[in-house]
Design an enzyme around this catalytic site. Structure first.
Site, PDB file in Angstrom:
ATOM      1  N   GLU A 285     -38.476  28.778   4.342  1.00 17.10           N
ATOM      2  CA  GLU A 285     -37.269  29.062   3.539  1.00 17.10           C
ATOM      3  C   GLU A 285     -36.852  30.522   3.578  1.00 17.10           C
ATOM      4  OE1 GLU A 285     -38.123  27.409  -0.339  1.00 17.10           O
ATOM      5  OE2 GLU A 285     -38.231  25.375   0.448  1.00 17.10           O
ATOM      6  N   ASN A 328     -39.712  27.066   9.240  1.00 16.70           N
ATOM      7  CA  ASN A 328     -39.365  25.887   8.436  1.00 16.70           C
ATOM      8  C   ASN A 328     -38.301  26.203   7.384  1.00 16.70           C
ATOM      9  OD1 ASN A 328     -40.041  23.114   7.835  1.00 16.70           O
ATOM     10  ND2 ASN A 328     -41.084  23.807   5.959  1.00 16.70           N
ATOM     11  N   HIS A 363     -34.925  17.377   2.795  1.00 18.71           N
ATOM     12  CA  HIS A 363     -34.879  16.813   1.442  1.00 18.71           C
ATOM     13  C   HIS A 363     -33.435  16.357   1.238  1.00 18.71           C
ATOM     14  CE1 HIS A 363     -38.873  18.070   0.314  1.00 18.71           C
ATOM     15  NE2 HIS A 363     -38.621  19.282   0.737  1.00 18.71           N
ATOM     16  N   GLU A 392     -40.473  17.565   5.719  1.00 20.76           N
ATOM     17  CA  GLU A 392     -40.612  17.239   4.287  1.00 20.76           C
ATOM     18  C   GLU A 392     -39.623  16.172   3.848  1.00 20.76           C
ATOM     19  OE1 GLU A 392     -40.538  20.796   1.853  1.00 20.76           O
ATOM     20  OE2 GLU A 392     -41.711  21.934   3.296  1.00 20.76           O
ATOM     21  N   ASP A 394     -37.601  13.380   2.263  1.00 22.20           N
ATOM     22  CA  ASP A 394     -37.545  12.399   1.182  1.00 22.20           C
ATOM     23  C   ASP A 394     -36.081  12.149   0.857  1.00 22.20           C
ATOM     24  OD1 ASP A 394     -37.172  14.809  -0.230  1.00 22.20           O
ATOM     25  OD2 ASP A 394     -39.044  14.647  -1.352  1.00 22.20           O
TER      26      ASP A 394
END
Ligand code: XIL
Length: 787
Positions: A285, A328, A363, A392, A394
């Site tokens: 990030e 990432n 996400h 990651e 979801d």
């Protein structure tokens, strides 16, 4: 019979129930100094409850030994009714060999009236002491409590007959894990379906080096060893991040000191797992697309510039030259973030920084971003000398950060299944560029989205909270098993002429697309109007479009009067003589092949789509509405926030390369005090030249904001001006248009933000009632360019 047996076995059992009706504390005892009295005044249900007085610290109160009742790996529900002054929590203390750990399971901020504290807890640690208690956040005020229950809900066995997810995808399939996921049934589910794991928290800096030079690896070791023992790939997360990093890291740090701390940290943490962990999220990030250089203003960046990223990758590469080293970030499926990240990664690669992999957290939610945007992102990075991973994934069931459901509707869970399918269609198509795909969690019983961005029920993963396969699982593994998707569409008010021609009313919106055409709906008192365009080159008298409203079918044959030929097919128009219905099904039959196309969805009636015109003309952008603008103007009649407040009259003009807007705002009290620009007195202008009415922005969508003093935020106009008037203010601006043509229809809206002091108290728009214009273009109005 087996089912019956299973449901009896799976029924929840109550292990403890304290109602104090027998006049005793029923095992509850003081924690620290406190006096426990069973009294009638403390009763919530029945005629007695427990009064807790004489407390000497916030953590003192009533406690119950639950060690005899709870077993490692099992899940429990706890509930208690409390009343008292100030926040009260239901907390848990566990100990092993004298080392305690404390956890607040549930808190009521203001339990002035009887309030229920409820929590679900899975015991994941070995313990030799386990106690639940009621405490305050601060203070020692008396409280009363009653009707405590501890129940155990056994989780059914995992579905061993299912196909393993990992066997159906052409890349490594991972899950983020914590301790709970390697125990018992969760451990079985994990090893059955996944061949990669990521440590969810245990390799973050706050876990691994909480104090300088003091490394703690016990929690991470357990997860890594489990992965290795089960033949899984292990991903390490994460080496340099601005979050979950202890404050000492940045304290008194010169650039040199900070880079030295980083280097030492990476050597210690990564070094320990060489040969076990094959992939590291090296930086996490670090991109901020709203900064001119695209870099997040973290302490890392403020102190070292780009050097912390260079150092992190250099050192990581030295420690393990064979490891995949990942850059990432989240939101990379949004065009601006994607571009910002691309630029930084490219620059670093050109310098020789050993980045091997770009990580997309992904996400997402059930609507945004569309799978096509994810595809655009993967394709964008394809020309760099790196591979890519989804790190990651979801899929939240919410599209905003405020709503919450008591229980999630089944149709949303099904929609999520289709969403997973769409995403995996893209991921499979690009398998050559992707070395792994990881979901952020194992099952819905444990997801970070149950507390982020707010505490709410969420269900973003492939397995439900009972560890059973959801439609999301089928969306990935075998979409043929998915229940049909009930789509969503809107029917604006409108009465187009029903003659087989496509009038302007239909042109205001893009068609809802079908594999072989598209359609739209309008509603009016007379009924529901339908326009369907069908690609079907072989004309057959049995070709037909059937529209069913709440199960009642209307057939429009290709031979009907309101059907007209178009190139490669036909266009059918009809007025369905029904009052508004909820469930709409459109079926298109191609008689020559027998092929059927079906669209099934819920339709919501909405107000007519606003249509205004912009005449040709080139005004001077100075905050003055000169004669050229003409006399006609448009209002902002739609209330989005507040019940009264500032409104505007506005007009638009266009020329070869620009759109011009002038808005005269009526607002007697003007303020720029708020911290956020959208909470200041200001006008927002929304422009989408493609008018694609989408759930999220794409490249040609822009939000411009001009305050009453002329301050700009959001996208940049070509020119702008603001001027105070006797009744408020005027803003005027010019926006770039790409090759505008007469007759073009542009997605457009205008919003007035009304501030009172430091907060926004009213919002009015021309067309969009949702308050979502800043990220969703679907309810903007339409501007028509005329001569
Ligand atoms: C989350 C964990 O899942 C939570 O348990 C923790 O409380 C906060 O962090 N992006 C990341 C992850 O890179 O590290 C975050 O994980 C989720 C967002």
């Amino acid at each position: 019979m087996i089912r019956l047996l299973l449901s009896v076995l799976l029924a929840a059992t109550t292990l403890v129930s304290s109602d104090f009706e027998d006049g005793t504390p029923q095992g509850w005892a003081p924690r620290g100094t406190a006096t426990l009295t069973v009294t009638a005044e403390a009763a919530h249900g029945g005629s007695s409850g427990l009064a807790v007085t004489g407390r000497t610290a916030n953590w003192t109160g009533a406690a119950l030994d639950v060690l005899p009742h709870m077993t490692k790996g099992e899940k429990y529900d706890l509930s208690v009714w409390v009343k008292g002054a100030g926040p009260l929590s239901l907390s848990l203390e566990r100990r092993l060999a004298g080392t305690p750990a404390y956890q607040r399971l549930a808190t009521a901020e203001n339990p002035a009236a009887w309030t229920q504290l409820k929590a679900t807890y899975t015991l994941v640690d070995d313990v030799d002491f386990l106690s639940v208690y009621v405490e305050s956040s601060s203070g020692t005020a008396d409280y009363v409590m009653d009707d405590f229950t501890l129940t155990h809900k056994p989780v059914p066995p995992i579905q061993t007959e299912l196909t393993a997810v990992k066997d159906t995808v052409p890349f490594r399939m991972g899950a983020a894990i914590q301790r709970q996921q390697i125990l018992g049934l969760e451990g079985q589910l994990l090893t059955k379906h996944f061949d990669s794991v990521t440590t969810g928290n245990q390799l973050k800096w706050d876990f691994t080096e909480p104090r300088e030079g003091e490394f703690t690896f016990a929690a991470a070791d357990e997860l890594v060893d489990f992965g290795v023992a089960n033949g899984m790939h292990v991903r390490g997360h994460t080496l340099a991040w601005h979050s979950q990093t202890p404050a000492w890291v940045f304290e008194n740090a010169t650039k040199e000191v900070l880079l030295a701390r980083l280097e030492r940290h990476i050597r210690a943490v990564m070094g320990r797992y060489v040969g076990k962990i094959d992939t590291w999220d090296v930086v996490n990030e670090v991109i901020d697309e709203n900064q001119p250089d695209g870099l997040r203003r973290s302490p890392w960046f403020e102190i070292t510039g780009l050097d912390y990223i260079r150092t992190a990758f250099r050192v990581a590469h030295e420690v393990d030259p064979t490891a995949k080293l990942v850059f990432n970030d989240y939101n990379t499926e949004y065009p601006n973030k994607r571009e910002a990240m691309y630029k930084v990664v490219k620059q670093l690669l050109d310098e020789g920084v050993p980045i091997t992999t770009v990580g997309h957290q992904l996400h997402v939610n059930i609507e945004a971003q569309p799978a096509s945007a994810i595809e655009d992102t993967i394709e964008r990075f394809a020309d760099l000398p790196v591979d890519q991973q989804v790190t990651e994934l979801d899929v939240s069931v919410y599209t905003d950060s405020t709503s919450s459901w008591e229980s999630i509707p089944e149709e949303i869970i099904i929609e999520q299944g289709h969403r997973y399918k769409d995403i995996f269609d893209v991921l499979r198509r690009h398998a050559g560029k992707l070395s792994s795909v990881t979901v952020w969690g194992l099952a819905d019983n444990d997801t970070w989205l149950s507390t982020f961005p707010i505490t709410r029920l969420n269900a973003p993963l492939l397995f439900d909270d009972q560890l059973q396969a959801k439609p999301a699982y089928w969306g990935v593994v075998d979409p043929a098993r998915l229940p049909p998707l009930v789509r969503k569409a809107q029917a604006p008010e409108g009465s187009p002429r029903i003659d087989g021609k496509r009038d302007l009313e239909w042109d205001k919106l893009p068609d809802i697309s079908l594999p072989n055409g598209g359609f739209q709906l309008r509603w009016s008192q007379r009924g529901i109007s339908l326009l369907a365009t069908v690609q079907d080159a072989t004309r057959d008298r049995n070709d037909a479009v059937t529209a069913s409203v709440d199960g009642v079918p209307y057939v429009i044959k290709r031979t009907a009067k309101t059907v007209k030929p178009v190139e490669g097919g036909y266009r059918a128009e009809a007025l369905l003589p029904v009052r508004f219905g909820e469930l709409f099904e459109l079926k298109i039959v191609d008689a020559a092949t027998g092929a059927e196309t079906v669209w099934l969805g819920k339709v919501t009636p909405v107000p007519a789509v606003g249509l205004a015109t912009a005449k040709r003309g080139t005004p001077v952008v100075d905050g003055v509405r000169e004669g050229l603008w003409g006399r006609k103007s448009q209002p902002t009649p739609v209330r989005v926030e507040g019940t009264s407040g500032a409104t505007a009259q506005w007009s638009a003009l266009w020329d070869a390369g620009k759109l011009y807007v002038v808005a005269a705002v009526t607002d007697p009290a003007l303020s720029e005090e708020a911290a956020n620009p959208w909470e200041e007195d200001s006008v927002e202008i929304f422009v989408d030249q493609g008018n694609d009415k989408a759930k999220s922005y794409d490249g040609d969508d822009a939000q411009y904001r001009i305050s009453f003093t002329g301050a700009l935020s959001g996208a940049s106009p070509v020119a702008s001006a603001a001027k105070r008037t006797a009744t408020g203010y005027v803003v005027e601006a010019a926006f770039a248009l790409a090759a505008p043509a007469e007759g073009a229809l542009i997605g457009f809206d205008l919003q007035v933000n009304d501030a009172t002091g430091a907060s926004r108290t009213a919002v009015a728009t021309w067309n969009d009632p949702t308050g979502q214009s800043y990220r969703d273009t679907s309810r903007w109005g339409v501007l028509r360019l005329v001569s």
